[in-house]
Design a protein around this motif. Structure first.
Motif, short mmCIF file in Angstrom:
data_model
loop_
_atom_site.label_atom_id
_atom_site.label_comp_id
_atom_site.label_asym_id
_atom_site.label_seq_id
_atom_site.Cartn_x
_atom_site.Cartn_y
_atom_site.Cartn_z
N MET A 1 0.83 -1.21 0.00
CA MET A 1 0.00 0.00 0.00
C MET A 1 0.86 1.26 0.00
SD MET A 1 -3.07 -1.00 2.62
CE MET A 1 -4.12 -2.42 2.30
N SER B 1 0.88 3.99 -2.90
CA SER B 1 0.57 5.40 -2.65
C SER B 1 1.67 6.30 -3.19
CB SER B 1 0.38 5.64 -1.15
OG SER B 1 1.59 5.46 -0.44
N VAL C 1 -6.26 8.41 0.95
CA VAL C 1 -6.49 7.15 0.24
C VAL C 1 -5.73 6.02 0.94
CG1 VAL C 1 -6.02 5.90 -1.90
CG2 VAL C 1 -7.02 8.19 -1.99
N THR C 2 -4.49 6.30 1.33
CA THR C 2 -3.70 5.30 2.05
C THR C 2 -4.35 4.95 3.39
OG1 THR C 2 -1.68 6.20 1.04
CG2 THR C 2 -1.41 4.78 2.97
N ALA D 1 -7.35 2.73 2.86
CA ALA D 1 -6.95 1.39 2.44
C ALA D 1 -6.45 0.56 3.63
CB ALA D 1 -5.87 1.47 1.36
N ALA E 1 -9.34 -0.39 5.90
CA ALA E 1 -10.12 -1.50 5.35
C ALA E 1 -9.42 -2.83 5.60
CB ALA E 1 -10.32 -1.29 3.85
#
Length: 417
Positions: A157, A161, A193-194, A197, A200
């Motif tokens: 991730m 990114s 966004v990171t 992610a 999640a």
């Protein structure tokens, strides 16, 4: 040293299950390589940002340093704290306690970023505060995943990114958007966004784990957690303030343009410390450290050509982009501090291993006192040159204190440096 502490704690997490030996494909995409890829992409993003005029790059740098320093100051070092907890700690404390610590750190990061933005006088509050919160969320939640040895997922991730950030910068460059504020928004978006992610990923782990048992900790345990956070965060706070606070003062007293040039020189010279970070990680990971581990000369020698290459690259950039022509001079001023930092990382990791966190925290706090005094005394008068020289002084002081403390902890071994 923060990166060293996080990495080592993560690898030695008692909650981590056994992992089978990697095959050829697994080695090809090993977590270590993904981590290096993420660092490389971050460096590439810094290179691409040189396309901005110095003043616009200064605005981008001001937003980034307010956010990263805000996350470091307000985040309470929970990422390192969580990684260092023993097996079963989360269940014994209960998810409510962990969540309360997490929310507190996010709020404090936002407040710290807002104060730093106000002090610097450059950048936007929304970007600084939002990015600090996103960074704190991503770093803290990632530590939970790393406790379960999800190195591959987390570092993938981070690398992704970095790739998205580089792509975003290139897209803005191709469309003629040379505005530091717009590039800062792109950086803010990547942080969130990171964060989403990683959240999640961890939420999936929590669902698979099923209902948590009732917490078993008592009031003494919770107070012990608070003391541990305070002791750990004090040293990391001091280190990060020494590392980044001078850029806040450059923004306030010198302006956006000089900050853009200075931040570039700092980023370029930090590449020379990569070998020292690896050396420090190995020292922390080894159960028995032989006499040769005290020698800082090899890691300093390996840092010299990289540092000189960074200065040469800054000189070439200054020739191509005249507004960055001072960058190589700043690189030369930062060079002694870079070499001192390379030696200091070795000695500090040994000091941590031999005498514990208290000794390294004392060294970090003394260094911070010297650094803050020098920054406020020199930067308003000598500008970015003064910032670079004061930074080198601070790193030299840290290396000296670490070495002196290390000598007091053991008999002198002939032939060591």
């Amino acid at each position: 040293m923060k990166s060293v502490s996080v990495s080592n704690a993560g690898r030695s997490s008692p909650d981590a299950p056994d992992v089978p030996a990697p095959g050829p494909l697994r080695r090809l995409v090993a977590p270590e390589r993904l981590y290096l890829a993420a660092l490389g992409l971050t460096g590439l993003a810094a290179v691409v940002s040189v396309a901005l005029p110095a003043a616009e790059r200064g605005e981008l740098s001001a937003n980034m340093v307010s956010a990263t320093l805000g996350a470091a100051v307000g985040g309470l070092s929970l990422d390192t704290f969580l990684l260092s907890r023993p097996a079963g700690w989360v269940f014994s404390r209960g998810r409510v306690w962990v969540l309360a610590m997490f929310v507190t750190s996010v709020l404090l990061s936002a407040v710290a970023a807002a104060l730093l933005t106000a002090l610097s006088g450059i950048g936007g509050y929304l970007i600084g505060v939002g990015s600090a919160a996103g960074l704190t969320i991503a770093n803290t939640v990632s530590s939970i995943a790393l406790r379960q040895r999800s190195f591959l997922a987390v570092y993938s991730m981070r690398a992704a990114s970095g790739a998205v950030l580089v792509g975003g910068y290139l897209a803005l460059l191709a469309t003629g958007h040379l505005d530091g504020g717009v590039w800062s928004v792109a950086w803010l978006a990547v942080q969130w966004v990171t964060a989403f992610a990683v959240c999640a990923l961890v939420l999936g782990m929590v669902r698979r784990a099923g209902p948590a048992p009732a917490p078993t900790a008592n009031a003494l345990d919770y107070r012990a957690d608070l003391r541990a956070v305070g002791n750990l965060h004090t040293g990391i706070f001091a280190q990060m303030m020494t590392l980044r606070f001078n850029q806040i003062l450059v923004a306030r007293y010198v302006g956006a343009g000089p900050l853009g040039v200075y931040a570039l020189a700092v980023a370029a010279l930090e590449f020379a410390q990569a070998g020292a970070v690896v050396r420090a990680q190995r020292i922390l990971a080894d159960r028995n450290v032989d006499a040769s581990a005290h020698r800082a000369a090899p890691v300093v020698r390996s840092a010299v050509p990289v540092a000189l290459a960074a200065v040469a690259a800054l000189a070439v950039l200054g020739f191509l982009r005249p507004e960055y022509r001072l960058a190589w001079v700043l690189g030369l001023c930062l060079l002694p501090g870079t070499l001192a930092a390379a030696a200091g990382k070795t000695w500090s990791s040994l000091l941590l291993k031999k005498r514990g966190e208290r000794a390294t925290t004392v060294a970090a706090v003394i260094t911070l006192i010297v650094a803050i005094t020098a920054y406020f005394g020199v930067i308003p008068v000598a500008g970015v040159i003064g910032a670079a020289l004061a930074s080198s002084l601070a790193y030299a002081v840290h290396a000296f204190i670490s070495r002196a403390s290390l000598r007091r902890s053991r008999p002198r071994i002939p032939g060591t440096v």
